[in-house]
Design an enzyme around this catalytic site. Structure first.
Site, PDB file in Angstrom:
ATOM      1  N   PHE A 118       0.845  -1.187   0.000  1.00 46.40           N
ATOM      2  CA  PHE A 118       0.000   0.000   0.000  1.00 46.40           C
ATOM      3  C   PHE A 118       0.881   1.237   0.000  1.00 46.40           C
ATOM      4  CE2 PHE A 118      -4.471   1.193   0.705  1.00 46.40           C
ATOM      5  CZ  PHE A 118      -5.093   0.060   0.231  1.00 46.40           C
ATOM      6  N   GLN A 231      -7.656  15.059   2.988  1.00 47.18           N
ATOM      7  CA  GLN A 231      -7.003  14.150   2.047  1.00 47.18           C
ATOM      8  C   GLN A 231      -7.776  14.047   0.737  1.00 47.18           C
ATOM      9  OE1 GLN A 231      -6.426   9.606   2.697  1.00 47.18           O
ATOM     10  NE2 GLN A 231      -4.409  10.542   2.629  1.00 47.18           N
ATOM     11  N   HIS A 233      -7.913  11.800  -2.416  1.00 47.10           N
ATOM     12  CA  HIS A 233      -7.418  10.494  -2.871  1.00 47.10           C
ATOM     13  C   HIS A 233      -7.072  10.614  -4.350  1.00 47.10           C
ATOM     14  CE1 HIS A 233      -7.253   6.248  -3.833  1.00 47.10           C
ATOM     15  NE2 HIS A 233      -7.387   5.951  -2.553  1.00 47.10           N
ATOM     16  N   LEU A 243     -14.583   6.130  -5.407  1.00 38.51           N
ATOM     17  CA  LEU A 243     -13.206   5.700  -5.190  1.00 38.51           C
ATOM     18  C   LEU A 243     -12.815   4.471  -6.004  1.00 38.51           C
ATOM     19  CD1 LEU A 243     -10.801   6.311  -3.240  1.00 38.51           C
ATOM     20  CD2 LEU A 243     -11.538   4.305  -2.008  1.00 38.51           C
ATOM     21  N   GLU A 246      -6.827   2.221  -3.608  1.00 36.90           N
ATOM     22  CA  GLU A 246      -5.380   2.192  -3.765  1.00 36.90           C
ATOM     23  C   GLU A 246      -4.873   0.761  -3.932  1.00 36.90           C
ATOM     24  OE1 GLU A 246      -3.365   5.077  -1.292  1.00 36.90           O
ATOM     25  OE2 GLU A 246      -1.935   3.521  -0.735  1.00 36.90           O
ATOM     26  N   ARG A 277      -0.471   9.515  -0.650  1.00 38.43           N
ATOM     27  CA  ARG A 277      -1.582  10.095  -1.405  1.00 38.43           C
ATOM     28  C   ARG A 277      -1.422  11.570  -1.707  1.00 38.43           C
ATOM     29  NH1 ARG A 277      -6.412   6.766   1.643  1.00 38.43           N
ATOM     30  NH2 ARG A 277      -5.878   4.813   0.593  1.00 38.43           N
ATOM     31  N   HIS A 348     -11.490  12.775   0.145  1.00 38.60           N
ATOM     32  CA  HIS A 348     -11.596  11.406   0.644  1.00 38.60           C
ATOM     33  C   HIS A 348     -11.630  11.283   2.156  1.00 38.60           C
ATOM     34  CE1 HIS A 348     -11.175   7.093   0.515  1.00 38.60           C
ATOM     35  NE2 HIS A 348     -10.022   7.115   1.151  1.00 38.60           N
ATOM     36  N   ARG A 389      -2.670  11.019   5.787  1.00 33.51           N
ATOM     37  CA  ARG A 389      -2.874   9.643   6.247  1.00 33.51           C
ATOM     38  C   ARG A 389      -2.375   8.648   5.206  1.00 33.51           C
ATOM     39  NH1 ARG A 389      -6.860   5.580   5.287  1.00 33.51           N
ATOM     40  NH2 ARG A 389      -8.303   6.881   4.112  1.00 33.51           N
TER      41      ARG A 389
HETATM   42  C1  LIG Z   1     -14.827   4.672  -0.457  1.00 32.22           C
HETATM   43  C2  LIG Z   1     -13.902   4.606   0.731  1.00 32.22           C
HETATM   44  C3  LIG Z   1     -12.967   3.595   0.835  1.00 32.22           C
HETATM   45  C4  LIG Z   1     -12.111   3.540   1.941  1.00 32.22           C
HETATM   46  N1  LIG Z   1     -11.212   2.524   2.023  1.00 32.22           N
HETATM   47  C5  LIG Z   1     -10.405   2.444   3.106  1.00 32.22           C
HETATM   48  C6  LIG Z   1      -9.496   1.361   3.251  1.00 32.22           C
HETATM   49  O1  LIG Z   1      -9.440   0.455   2.440  1.00 32.22           O
HETATM   50  N2  LIG Z   1      -8.700   1.329   4.350  1.00 32.22           N
HETATM   51  C7  LIG Z   1      -8.763   2.299   5.307  1.00 32.22           C
HETATM   52  O2  LIG Z   1      -8.016   2.211   6.288  1.00 32.22           O
HETATM   53  N3  LIG Z   1      -9.636   3.328   5.209  1.00 32.22           N
HETATM   54  C8  LIG Z   1     -10.462   3.416   4.133  1.00 32.22           C
HETATM   55  N4  LIG Z   1     -11.342   4.455   4.042  1.00 32.22           N
HETATM   56  C9  LIG Z   1     -11.517   5.363   5.178  1.00 32.22           C
HETATM   57  C10 LIG Z   1     -12.333   4.656   6.263  1.00 32.22           C
HETATM   58  O3  LIG Z   1     -13.253   3.795   5.668  1.00 32.22           O
HETATM   59  C11 LIG Z   1     -13.100   5.636   7.138  1.00 32.22           C
HETATM   60  O4  LIG Z   1     -12.249   6.644   7.608  1.00 32.22           O
HETATM   61  C12 LIG Z   1     -13.702   4.908   8.347  1.00 32.22           C
HETATM   62  O5  LIG Z   1     -14.424   3.774   7.935  1.00 32.22           O
HETATM   63  C13 LIG Z   1     -14.581   5.835   9.159  1.00 32.22           C
HETATM   64  O6  LIG Z   1     -15.252   5.084  10.131  1.00 32.22           O
HETATM   65  P1  LIG Z   1     -16.030   5.797  11.313  1.00 32.22           P
HETATM   66  O7  LIG Z   1     -16.507   4.721  12.200  1.00 32.22           O
HETATM   67  O8  LIG Z   1     -15.175   6.855  11.886  1.00 32.22           O
HETATM   68  O9  LIG Z   1     -17.253   6.547  10.593  1.00 32.22           O
HETATM   69  P2  LIG Z   1     -18.332   6.067   9.512  1.00 32.22           P
HETATM   70  O10 LIG Z   1     -18.155   4.682   9.073  1.00 32.22           O
HETATM   71  O11 LIG Z   1     -18.345   7.138   8.473  1.00 32.22           O
HETATM   72  O12 LIG Z   1     -19.673   6.123  10.332  1.00 32.22           O
HETATM   73  C14 LIG Z   1     -20.253   7.317  10.793  1.00 32.22           C
HETATM   74  C15 LIG Z   1     -21.513   6.984  11.551  1.00 32.22           C
HETATM   75  O13 LIG Z   1     -22.000   8.152  12.187  1.00 32.22           O
HETATM   76  C16 LIG Z   1     -23.374   8.279  11.969  1.00 32.22           C
HETATM   77  N5  LIG Z   1     -23.719   9.701  12.059  1.00 32.22           N
HETATM   78  C17 LIG Z   1     -23.070  10.755  11.513  1.00 32.22           C
HETATM   79  N6  LIG Z   1     -23.701  11.900  11.814  1.00 32.22           N
HETATM   80  C18 LIG Z   1     -24.764  11.566  12.578  1.00 32.22           C
HETATM   81  C19 LIG Z   1     -25.818  12.291  13.190  1.00 32.22           C
HETATM   82  N7  LIG Z   1     -25.935  13.622  13.071  1.00 32.22           N
HETATM   83  N8  LIG Z   1     -26.750  11.601  13.887  1.00 32.22           N
HETATM   84  C20 LIG Z   1     -26.691  10.253  14.003  1.00 32.22           C
HETATM   85  N9  LIG Z   1     -25.715   9.520  13.431  1.00 32.22           N
HETATM   86  C21 LIG Z   1     -24.775  10.172  12.745  1.00 32.22           C
HETATM   87  C22 LIG Z   1     -23.588   7.656  10.594  1.00 32.22           C
HETATM   88  O14 LIG Z   1     -24.921   7.275  10.418  1.00 32.22           O
HETATM   89  C23 LIG Z   1     -22.640   6.460  10.688  1.00 32.22           C
HETATM   90  O15 LIG Z   1     -23.278   5.393  11.356  1.00 32.22           O
HETATM   91  C24 LIG Z   1     -12.197   4.527   2.942  1.00 32.22           C
HETATM   92  C25 LIG Z   1     -13.142   5.542   2.844  1.00 32.22           C
HETATM   93  C26 LIG Z   1     -13.973   5.593   1.739  1.00 32.22           C
HETATM   94  C27 LIG Z   1     -14.942   6.747   1.653  1.00 32.22           C
END
Ligand SMILES: Cc1cc2nc3c(=O)[nH]c(=O)nc-3n(C[C@H](O)[C@H](O)[C@H](O)COP(=O)(O)OP(=O)(O)OC[C@H]3O[C@@H](n4cnc5c(N)ncnc54)[C@H](O)[C@@H]3O)c2cc1C
Length: 575
Positions: A118, A231, A233, A243, A246, A277, A348, A389
């Site tokens: 990666f 970031q 991407h 996306l 990577e 990135r 991203h 990141r």
């Molecule tokens: C397409 C894509 C691919 C990625 N691939 C990778 C990867 O391969 N490896 C890696 O390390 N990272 C990757 N990332 C980054 C990583 O996935 C995210 O940073 C990480 O999953 C975020 O997780 P989280 O639990 O912080 O938030 P999220 O998974 O974004 O969850 C946020 C939660 O908060 C809730 N929420 C938000 N606001 C409110 C509100 N006002 N009221 C109630 N609920 C609310 C939402 O409903 C959701 O349940 C990727 C990101 C994307 C977009």
């Protein structure tokens, strides 16, 4: 009034992993997870490429120290090194723990978890489930919430953090289905609310990534850390922004310009397509700016470059990165076995966020903490990513710091009593806020204000930044803030009124956008993802420090916080 010992806002990887840890450590605690989507639809489910951990299944020479060094160098030395050490030391344990929960990782022939290369990582250490890693992990975690009896409020929008006298006391939430408003009091509140990709017009993020948690913390008077570091991407599919992982470059794909040259040789000769990135995104943006981008008809001077997988062959493409193939095929009609994919940078990930210590406790200032308030995952800034990141370190952060934060909550909460909360006041204020939205007779559509905001942020605070551009951006945001006060809702109903949610989200986007711009204007240097054409060098003497931005409707105040440097002295960052 509803009450739970612990209320976690966010059903993504960070929120779910914390809930599991609390339930395992203190089974007697009453835990709730609230999410505006269904937890399984959190953006985490879309994560593709993988999760980094030095399991050494394919590379004996790897070590947590090497992982820590890569992470700190990738961060352009802005990461807090104590937090990075914890992240990288814990990584193998949390991945094995996920496997024990039932996560279906891809395997080597001998059955051990497979690992791939990666960007910015000096060893092959990214564990994966094909290119659907987030899906595999989140499903198991959500199953575990059910197993441990965690209460799930799905499709409830959290509108407000209740913070009084330096302590978090609960939340106010709105049920999207029928407009019901409830106040929840809790001994601990945790945010795992994810990122804010929707501040920009081209993003890989889902529609729900509107930075609500950041805005709620800011509106409650708490600082946001390092918001200038956004970031981009390198490989968003043109024109949709979705996306292309990577992992595709990790498995060997090439980036090519209009002349068919692998242009990364000019920008990062030792790492080529697997440079970090920030560097790769700037390289692509530079190629496009200097006329070596490609048009849809194949001629030079266009808005994208090519990601070429053809030499990898059908079997490898279909077994290692099937989802990337499917996306390009479904969304833009490209068959990547025979044609290159059109790509350009896409917003991203948020390196900054709600400042926390390594127990996940939210900071009220550089040296103060908020009682009873925790955050983890993308909405938080424990600063393991600093100014940039590395891929596959974010899922890792969610799982490691979700676990550590859960463990801190489990040890703190039994010592606490339920706080006093004036339910009547919070209900009244929330109802007024919704009614005021419904009563507006303004002329602006939510959609057009949001689009204008996303266009402005992309234009004035994108991959390349200057003082002049950002000053224009701040002015533009001021106008848009006025317009947002004057939006008109077509739907005056309480049943499944998504316009109300969109209007609330628009407020979040504006607060977050203003904080990003103000923090970016103040940082007169280039570091990681923050690139100033008017200050192209990194300036450790004046800017090797974190930004803390305090929002208020009247303006944003800035302060700083020192960076923890205890392992690796800052050096020039070259690849
Ligand atoms: C397409 C894509 C691919 C990625 N691939 C990778 C990867 O391969 N490896 C890696 O390390 N990272 C990757 N990332 C980054 C990583 O996935 C995210 O940073 C990480 O999953 C975020 O997780 P989280 O639990 O912080 O938030 P999220 O998974 O974004 O969850 C946020 C939660 O908060 C809730 N929420 C938000 N606001 C409110 C509100 N006002 N009221 C109630 N609920 C609310 C939402 O409903 C959701 O349940 C990727 C990101 C994307 C977009």
């Amino acid at each position: 009034m509803l009450e739970h010992d612990v209320v976690i806002v966010g059903g993504g990887l960070a929120g779910c992993r914390a809930a599991v840890e609390i339930a395992r450590t203190e089974p007697g605690l009453n835990i709730a997870v609230v999410a505006k989507t269904h937890p399984i639809r959190s953006h985490s489910v879309a994560a593709q490429g993988g999760i980094a951990a030095t399991l050494k299944n394919v590379d004996d020479a790897d070590s947590w120290e090497a992982h820590a060094f890569d992470t700190v160098k990738g961060s352009d030395y802005l990461a807090d090194q104590d937090a990075v050490a914890l992240l990288t030391q814990e990584a193998p344990n949390v991945v094995i723990d996920l496997e024990h929960m039932g996560v279906l990782f891809s395997r080597l022939d001998d059955g051990r978890i497979a690992q791939r290369a990666f960007g910015g990582h000096s060893h092959r250490r990214t564990c994966y489930a094909a290119d659907k890693t987030g899906h595999a992990i989140l499903h198991e975690l959500v199953n575990n919430l059910r197993r441990y009896g965690v209460t799930i409020y799905d499709e409830w929008y959290v509108m407000r953090l209740i913070l009084e006298e330096g302590a978090a006391k609960g939340i106010v939430m709105y049920r999207i289905e029928d407009g019901e408003i409830r106040v929840v009091r809790a001994k601990a509140v945790m945010f795992g609310t994810g990122g804010y990709g929707r501040v920009f017009n081209t993003t890989s993020n889902d529609f729900a990534s509107t930075g609500d948690g950041l805005a709620m913390a800011a509106m409650a008077g708490l600082p946001l850390e390092d918001m200038e570091f956004v970031q981009f991407h390198p490989t968003g599919l043109y024109p949709v922004g979705v996306l292309i992982s990577e992992a595709v470059r990790g498995e060997g794909a090439y980036l090519k310009n209009a002349a068919g040259d692998r242009f990364m040789a000019t920008y990062a000769p030792s790492r080529m397509e697997l440079a970090p990135r920030d560097i790769t995104s700037r390289a692509i943006a530079t190629e496009i700016r200097q006329g070596r981008g490609i048009h849809p008809d194949g001629s030079a001077g266009g808005p994208f470059v090519h990601l070429d997988l053809r030499h990898m062959g059908k079997e490898k493409i279909m077994s290692r990165v099937p989802f990337a193939w499917e996306e390009a095929h479904r969304l833009v009609g490209v068959d990547a076995v025979h044609q290159p994919m059109p790509v350009r940078p896409t917003a991203h990930y948020s390196m900054g966020g709600i400042p926390v210590n390594t127990r996940g406790q939210v900071r009220s200032s550089a040296d103060g903490l908020v009682e009873g308030f925790y955050a983890a995952g993308e909405c938080a800034c424990v600063s393991v990513h600093g100014a940039n990141r590395l891929g596959s370190n974010s899922l890792l952060e969610c799982v490691v710091y979700g676990k550590l934060t859960g463990s801190a909550i489990a040890s703190d909460v039994p010592k606490r009593k339920f706080p006093e909360v004036d339910e009547g006041r919070y209900l009244r204020e929330a109802k007024q806020q919704i009614q005021e939205l419904l009563d507006r007779s303004g002329e602006n559509r939510i959609n057009s204000v949001r689009q204008a905001l996303q266009d402005a942020m992309t234009e004035y605070c994108g991959v390349f930044r200057t003082e002049e551009l950002m000053r224009q951006g701040i002015e533009k945001l001021g106008e848009l803030q006025q317009q947002a006060q004057n939006v008109y809702l077509d739907d005056k109903n309480q049943l499944w009124n998504t316009e109300i949610v969109e209007a609330l989200e628009l407020q979040s986007l504006i607060v977050v956008a203003q904080t990003i711009l103000t923090s970016a204007l103040n940082r007169q240097e280039s570091r990681g993802a923050h690139f100033r054409e008017d200050f192209p060098q990194r300036d450790d003497e004046n800017f090797l420090k974190h930004t803390l931005a305090y929002y208020s409707p009247a303006g944003i105040d800035l302060a700083t916080m020192p960076v923890v440097i205890n392992m690796f002295e800052p050096k020039e960052r070259k690849y």
